[in-house]
Every structure is written in structure tokens, then in C-alpha cells.
Design an enzyme around this catalytic site. Structure first.
Site, PDB file in Angstrom:
ATOM      1  N   GLU A 144      -8.742  -4.489   5.127  1.00  0.00           N
ATOM      2  CA  GLU A 144      -8.557  -4.203   3.697  1.00  0.00           C
ATOM      3  C   GLU A 144      -7.462  -5.078   3.085  1.00  0.00           C
ATOM      4  O   GLU A 144      -7.561  -5.489   1.931  1.00  0.00           O
ATOM      5  CB  GLU A 144      -8.204  -2.721   3.524  1.00  0.00           C
ATOM      6  N   ASN A 194       0.876  -1.172   0.000  1.00  0.00           N
ATOM      7  CA  ASN A 194       0.000   0.000   0.000  1.00  0.00           C
ATOM      8  C   ASN A 194       0.916   1.226   0.000  1.00  0.00           C
ATOM      9  O   ASN A 194       1.406   1.648   1.047  1.00  0.00           O
ATOM     10  CB  ASN A 194      -0.877  -0.056   1.259  1.00  0.00           C
TER      11      ASN A 194
END
Ligand code: ADP
Length: 399
Positions: free
Chosen positions: A385, A10
Site C-alpha cells: 500500500e 499512515n
């Protein structure tokens, strides 16, 4: 079932969160954060099998150096670990209208991510850097892009269009896109399981409340409206972001108060929200402890936060018609029981009745219903997530 390990990356503009996740069950084998990119103080910290470690990266390191460290100095030091990887999954903030679901990364996909960079100028270029570095580190593995905006692409035009001249949408792509899609998707799936209903027949309102925050109206498992806009600045009161304001305030500050446009935008992004109202902090734990000491600005910040959230939730009754559950998630949603109670009390028109015991004990990663038996249902579901990114990545490569 054999392990299906996915390296999840990320990439932010000045930091990179990473994790090694078992897509089958969500187990996190490694997780960590590299930060302070392009600064003398660049550093990295990580957890591996419960042990915490940290070190400095070479001064001015950025994405490529961090990924090289993650691969050579963390992953490859664990015998047999890299051999179990099935894919590298990348969180990509903006997929525009091009990407409505996760995809295996090809040169065309990279081109598409770059084309969407005008909508996320800090984040999409960082994702591209991460993709390039990961491809060098793992040339044999498929890379998968999972978009924050993809889940919201099911919104109808009545939700996503601004009341601006239509050509701005057609020619320039100016519309609501929404963010946090991966989180809203995950908690809506989990909510359907908890309700014991098929996802395709489940209507929920999900409130993701972290440093950034957004609410999402989900009908029959599909997003039909959300509070963030073309960018993450719109909607709720957030840690430092203002959420919805009258756009004329910007012109007023520039023409009458001597602000520059970049000065105003910086203020709306970094000095507003909970921090701006309270003058204390953007961190909700600091706001909470100031409230407990009777600090009036902190109380005001908390109460405006709850009021704006309740108004959004109530508004989503319009497109949903029937609400099977209201779901709280994110650091504040998962832990701040007083916020949940205040929001539900503002929504008594719907008949919510909080179960005080359950509400106060459903914190620190627990999930469950926080309303009494005959009340409409509100619940807490910790988000994950990274697991969605790992699941999508593993599913795409095995297909
Ligand atoms: P991010 O958006 O960066 O992923 P998180 O989902 O981790 O953020 O949420 C961060 C927010 O959650 C911060 O405002 C933090 O103060 C708040 N938070 C975390 N733990 C608690 C807690 N125990 N009580 C109240 N707020 C909390």
C-alpha cells in the site's frame, strides 16, 4: 531515472506508521512505527538501510511530536535525503463519496476529510493531525491524500446500498464504502501483469487478509463490490472484529443481557472474530499453532474464517460472470498456505485444484500462481500500500 522519494504517513488514532519510498521502484529507504500515543510509554522504532533502531518518545507524545522526531532525528540525520523528497503522501481512511481518487491536499480537501470524520471518528482526525504536522515540517512540499475508500467508489448502487429507508443514504450518507482500497487496487494491477492482460479487461477477486480483512470483486479493473461496509466492522471474520452478524443481536444484548451500547460495540470490534471464537488470540500464527496441537476452539475459529471467506468469494461470481484469477494478500493471505488450500477446496464448484508444492512455497513475500495448470487460477501477491501512496503522490505533484 532520478529518485522520486515520498514520505508516506499512515496516522492511526494512537500510532503512526511511516516510510520513505522511492516511487519509481517501491524501494523502502526507511520504515517505522511510532506507537502508544498519549501514554507515558510513547515510543518509536524504525529500519534504515537494514539496521533496526528504537527509542522512547517524550511521555504522552502524539502525532506532532512523532513527526517532529521522524524529521529531525531520523530523516535530517541522513545527508541529502530530505532534499530528494518530492511529496508527503498521507493514507486517509475515509473519503466518503467526495473523494474518488487521490488528491493534492488544499484547505478544501482538509475540510472534506473533516466532514468524513463522522464515518471514521478515530482515523480521519488523526490524518488531519498528521497533515498539519507534516505541513509544518515540510512547508515547501505538496501533501497528497490517498483514501482507503476511493477505489470502491466505482461500486454500483446495487452493491453499495443497504436495504434501509432510502433517505438514510440521501441525507445521512449511510451506505457501503469499503476499505483496504489501496491494497485491492495494487494487487489487482499486479495480477493483471501476471496474467499478461490489460487491467481494463481483467476480472479478479482479491482477498486482503490481515488483522482486518476484506474481499473485493473487480471487473475490468474497477471495484464492483466489497465485503466491508460503512465501517470496517462488516464482512469477513477478522482478528478481533465480528464481520457480518444479525443486527438484532445488538438489541438483544442491550435489552436482555444488560450490556451498554458502547460495551457491545467494543465487544464486536475488539473481542470477536478469531479471538472471540478461539478464546486464544487474534493473531493467526497463534491460531495455527493451537490448531496443530488439536485445540478445538482454534480449529473452529480457523474453519469459520475459511468458510465465510469462501462464501464471499463464491458470491462475487454473480457480479463478475468470469473470474480470471483469485488473489490472496495481507499477512494471512500471503503466508497461511493451509487457509488458501482450505478456501480453494471449499470452492471446488469452480474447479480450483491446488498445486500443493507451489502453495506451500509461495510465502514470505513471494508472489505466484498456486493452482495446477488446467485449474482456474488462484495466486498470491504481496500487497504494498505504501508504494501506491508514493506512486500516486509523485504522479500528482509532477502533473
Ligand atoms: P495488518 O492488517 O495489521 O496490516 P498484516 O497484513 O500484517 O496485518 O497481517 C497480520 C496477520 O497475518 C496476523 O493474523 C498474523 O498472524 C498473520 N501472519 C503473519 N505471518 C504469518 C505466517 N507466517 N503464517 C500465518 N499467519 C501469518
Amino acid at each position: 531515472m532520478s529518485n522520486k522519494l515520498v514520505l508516506v504517513l499512515n496516522c492511526g488514532s494512537s500510532s503512526l506508521k511511516f516510510a520513505v519510498i522511492n516511487a519509481n521502484n517501491g524501494d523502502e529507504i526507511i520504515s517505522g512505527l511510532a506507537e502508544c500515543f498519549n501514554l507515558p510509554d510513547a515510543r518509536i522504532k524504525w529500519n534504515i538501510s537494514g539496521a533496526k533502531e528504537s527509542t522512547h518518545l517524550p511521555a504522552n507524545s502524539a502525532h506532532a511530536a512523532a513527526i517532529s522526531f521522524i524529521v529531525e532525528d531520523i530523516i535530517k540525520k541522513e545527508p541529502g535525503l530530505a532534499e530528494q523528497f518530492v511529496a508527503v503522501g498521507h493514507r486517509v481512511v475515509h473519503g466518503g463519496e467526495q473523494f474518488t481518487k487521490s488528491v493534492i491536499i488544499t484547505p478544501e480537501v482538509c475540510k472534506g476529510i473533516k466532514e468524513c470524520a463522522s464515518l471514521a471518528p478515530l482515523h480521519n482526525p488523526a490524518a488531519i493531525m498528521g497533515i498539519q504536522a507534516a505541513r509544518i515540517a515540510f512547508p515547501e512540499l505538496h501533501q497528497v491524500a490517498v483514501f482507503d475508500t476511493a477505489f470502491h467508489q466505482s461500486m454500483p448502487a446495487t452493491s453499495f446500498l443497504y436495504s434501509l429507508p432510502y433517505h438514510l443514504y440521501k441525507e445521512k450518507g449511510i451506505r457501503r464504502y469499503g476499505m483496504h482500497g489501496t491494497s485491492h487496487l495494487f494487487v489487482s494491477r499486479e495480477a493483471a501483469k501476471l496474467l499478461d492482460k490489460p487491467l481494463t479487461e481483467t476480472n479478479v477477486i482479491t482477498a486482503h487478509l490481515g488483522n482486518g480483512g476484506s474481499v473485493c470483486a473487480i471487473k475490468d479493473g474497477q471495484c464492483i463490490d466489497t465485503s466491508m461496509g460503512m465501517t470496517p466492522l462488516a464482512g469477513l471474520v477478522m482478528g478481533t472484529r465480528c464481520g457480518d452478524i444479525d443486527p438484532s443481536i445488538i438489541e438483544h444484548l442491550v435489552t436482555r443481557e444488560g450490556y451498554s451500547i458502547s460495551g457491545v460495540m467494543d465487544m464486536l470490534q475488539k473481542q470477536s472474530g478469531l479471538l472471540g471464537i478461539s478464546g486464544i488470540s487474534s493473531d493467526f500464527r497463534d491460531i495455527q499453532s493451537a490448531c496443530e496441537k488439536g485445540n478445538e476452539q482454534a480449529i473452529l475459529a480457523r474453519d469459520i474464517f475459511c468458510y465465510r471467506l469462501a462464501k464471499y468469494i463464491a458470491g462475487y461470481a454473480v457480479p463478475l460472470g468470469r473470474i480470471d484469477a483469485l488473489v490472496f494478500t495481507g499477512g494471512i493471505g500471503e503466508n497461511a498456505s493451509l487457509v488458501r488450500e482450505k478456501v480453494l477446496n471449499l470452492l471446488t464448484i469452480f474447479g480450483y485444484q491446488v498445486d500443493t508444492d507451489k502453495n506451500e512455497t509461495t510465502i514470505l513475500g513471494k508472489q505466484g500462481v498456486i493452482t495446477i495448470e488446467n485449474s482456474p487460477i488462484a495466486m498470491v501477491i504481496p500487497t504494498n500500500e505504501e508504494w501506491v501512496i508514493a506512486q500516486d503522490s509523485a504522479a500528482l505533484v509532477s502533473a
